[in-house]
Scaffold this active site. Structure first.
Site, PDB file in Angstrom:
ATOM      1  N   SER A 265      -3.906  -1.628  -8.965  1.00 38.43           N
ATOM      2  CA  SER A 265      -2.850  -0.905  -9.677  1.00 38.43           C
ATOM      3  C   SER A 265      -1.737  -0.576  -8.699  1.00 38.43           C
ATOM      4  O   SER A 265      -1.996  -0.290  -7.528  1.00 38.43           O
ATOM      5  CB  SER A 265      -3.422   0.390 -10.262  1.00 38.43           C
ATOM      6  OG  SER A 265      -2.382   1.293 -10.551  1.00 38.43           O
TER       7      SER A 265
ATOM      8  N   TYR B 282      -7.406   8.116  -9.251  1.00 36.04           N
ATOM      9  CA  TYR B 282      -7.460   6.732  -9.757  1.00 36.04           C
ATOM     10  C   TYR B 282      -6.955   5.754  -8.688  1.00 36.04           C
ATOM     11  O   TYR B 282      -7.597   4.734  -8.399  1.00 36.04           O
ATOM     12  CB  TYR B 282      -6.618   6.622 -11.029  1.00 36.04           C
ATOM     13  CG  TYR B 282      -6.503   5.227 -11.573  1.00 36.04           C
ATOM     14  CD1 TYR B 282      -7.584   4.612 -12.191  1.00 36.04           C
ATOM     15  CD2 TYR B 282      -5.302   4.517 -11.473  1.00 36.04           C
ATOM     16  CE1 TYR B 282      -7.472   3.319 -12.693  1.00 36.04           C
ATOM     17  CE2 TYR B 282      -5.193   3.233 -11.980  1.00 36.04           C
ATOM     18  CZ  TYR B 282      -6.277   2.638 -12.586  1.00 36.04           C
ATOM     19  OH  TYR B 282      -6.172   1.359 -13.070  1.00 36.04           O
ATOM     20  N   ALA B 283      -5.815   6.094  -8.089  1.00 39.96           N
ATOM     21  CA  ALA B 283      -5.222   5.204  -7.073  1.00 39.96           C
ATOM     22  C   ALA B 283      -6.170   5.020  -5.893  1.00 39.96           C
ATOM     23  O   ALA B 283      -6.257   3.924  -5.323  1.00 39.96           O
ATOM     24  CB  ALA B 283      -3.894   5.769  -6.605  1.00 39.96           C
TER      25      ALA B 283
ATOM     26  N   SER C 242      -9.357   4.866  -5.939  1.00 37.04           N
ATOM     27  CA  SER C 242     -10.406   3.888  -6.278  1.00 37.04           C
ATOM     28  C   SER C 242      -9.862   2.465  -6.155  1.00 37.04           C
ATOM     29  O   SER C 242     -10.576   1.540  -5.749  1.00 37.04           O
ATOM     30  CB  SER C 242     -10.960   4.149  -7.682  1.00 37.04           C
ATOM     31  OG  SER C 242     -10.034   3.795  -8.686  1.00 37.04           O
ATOM     32  N   LYS C 243      -8.591   2.293  -6.488  1.00 36.22           N
ATOM     33  CA  LYS C 243      -7.981   0.966  -6.386  1.00 36.22           C
ATOM     34  C   LYS C 243      -7.715   0.606  -4.923  1.00 36.22           C
ATOM     35  O   LYS C 243      -7.820  -0.556  -4.526  1.00 36.22           O
ATOM     36  CB  LYS C 243      -6.686   0.913  -7.212  1.00 36.22           C
ATOM     37  CG  LYS C 243      -6.936   1.020  -8.712  1.00 36.22           C
ATOM     38  CD  LYS C 243      -7.872  -0.092  -9.182  1.00 36.22           C
ATOM     39  CE  LYS C 243      -8.038  -0.155 -10.671  1.00 36.22           C
ATOM     40  NZ  LYS C 243      -8.973  -1.231 -11.083  1.00 36.22           N
TER      41      LYS C 243
ATOM     42  N   THR D   3      -0.724  -0.617 -22.202  1.00 38.47           N
ATOM     43  CA  THR D   3      -2.122  -0.774 -22.614  1.00 38.47           C
ATOM     44  C   THR D   3      -2.708   0.600 -22.928  1.00 38.47           C
ATOM     45  O   THR D   3      -2.046   1.623 -22.729  1.00 38.47           O
ATOM     46  CB  THR D   3      -2.974  -1.412 -21.497  1.00 38.47           C
ATOM     47  OG1 THR D   3      -2.982  -0.509 -20.383  1.00 38.47           O
ATOM     48  CG2 THR D   3      -2.438  -2.761 -21.055  1.00 38.47           C
TER      49      THR D   3
END
Lengths: 73, 241
Positions: free
Chosen positions: B137, B150-151, B153-154, B185
């Protein structure tokens, strides 16, 4: 044991070692067969496919006797 | 090619699935839930699309379900693994809660790492070179409020990919990352139009990333056309700045 020898000799052949090696229980995978970690990974997947057991799942194996013990052969 | 794809039932995963099928590949699609769209594709490609329901929130159970006799067995020679499934956990850092953080890491990091292990083992068994593509991402490269967890984890999966590429390149295994910008999405559905507009203004093209452009890039990276590309993170993000 014969199946195991076939797998090991195939991995050696792919590395350019055409001469099949005679295995004894004392044969060491790293020192005697010169298997590096990638060869051992290849050994693991072929042995798992043939015998249904991941020989490295419960820690490191050193000799052919260790492999046979893990496989129960 | 035989391609294992996670998160295939909706969003970008569904478009990746369609794109790979259109290019003639066999797709082993994994998702928590079956969808009408997957059912329609199964009808269209009965010989090429295989579906398995698995929850990546339990990586060991998911691995057991995927690398099973009735799905990606040792008889199937995998050519590629596309790690697309992901879960969001959006909040500001001072609200961070360990439980949802761990749950997100199971899906976004631990499951793809475990599936990569078995995908590479499958490739080794068949003596084949293969391709791995992780969907990352843009948030891992450009900071956004609420996306720190979240970032992260990416970022973890990008580092994993780079090192996988280095480690397994000698055996012909390539590993790359596609870094999409914000797409329209379900993952970004919770954002308001104002938030989306702010995000799009930070891109050169000033709009949402085209999902099919992401899918085409994935299809390219798993193919032989990308034979010399490994260890890379390809940004498909409308030029995010």
């Amino acid at each position: 044991m014969e199946k195991l020898a076939q797998i090991i000799n195939k991995i050696r052949a792919n590395k350019g070692n055409a001469e099949p090696v005679a295995l004894t229980p004392q044969t060491r995978l790293r020192e005697d067969l010169a298997f590096d970690s990638f060869d051992l990974a290849e050994l693991t997947v072929h042995v798992e496919d043939a015998f249904g057991k991941d020989i490295f799942e419960d820690g490191v194996v050193d000799t052919i006797a260790d492999v046979c013990k893990r496989l129960g052969i | 090619m035989n391609i294992l794809l996670t998160g295939a039932s909706r969003g970008v995963g569904l478009v990746i699935c369609k794109t790979l099928l259109e290019q003639g590949h066999a797709v082993y699609a994994v998702s928590r839930t079956h969808s009408d769209e997957i059912a329609a594709l199964q009808k269209q490609y009965p010989e090429k699309l295989f579906f398995k329901s698995a929850d990546l929130g339990d990586p060991a159970a998911a691995k057991a379900a995927i690398f099973a006799e009735d799905f990606v067995s040792n008889k199937i020679a995998l050519d590629a693994f596309v790690n697309n499934a992901a879960q969001a956990y959006d909040d500001i850092v001072t609200n961070l809660n360990l439980e949802p953080l761990r749950a997100m890491y199971e899906v976004n990091v631990f499951a793809p790492m475990l599936l990569t292990k078995y995908a590479i083992r499958n490739m080794l068994l068949h003596g084949k070179s293969g391709g791995i593509v992780h969907i990352s991402s843009i948030s891992a490269h450009t900071g956004y409020k609420g996306l720190a967890m979240y970032a992260s984890s990416k970022g973890a999966i990008e580092a994993f990919s780079k090192n996988t590429a280095r480690e397994w390149g000698g055996r012909g295994v390539r590993s790359n990352v596609v870094v999409p910008g914000f797409m329209e999405t379900a993952m970004s559905a919770t954002l308001s139009q104002e938030q989306k507009d702010r995000i799009y203004k930070r891109t050169s093209l000033k709009k949402a990333t085209d999902i099919s452009s992401v899918a085409e890039t994935v299809a390219f990276l798993v193919s032989d056309r990308a034979a010399s590309i490994t260890g890379q993170a390809i940004h498909v993000d409308n030029g995010t700045i």
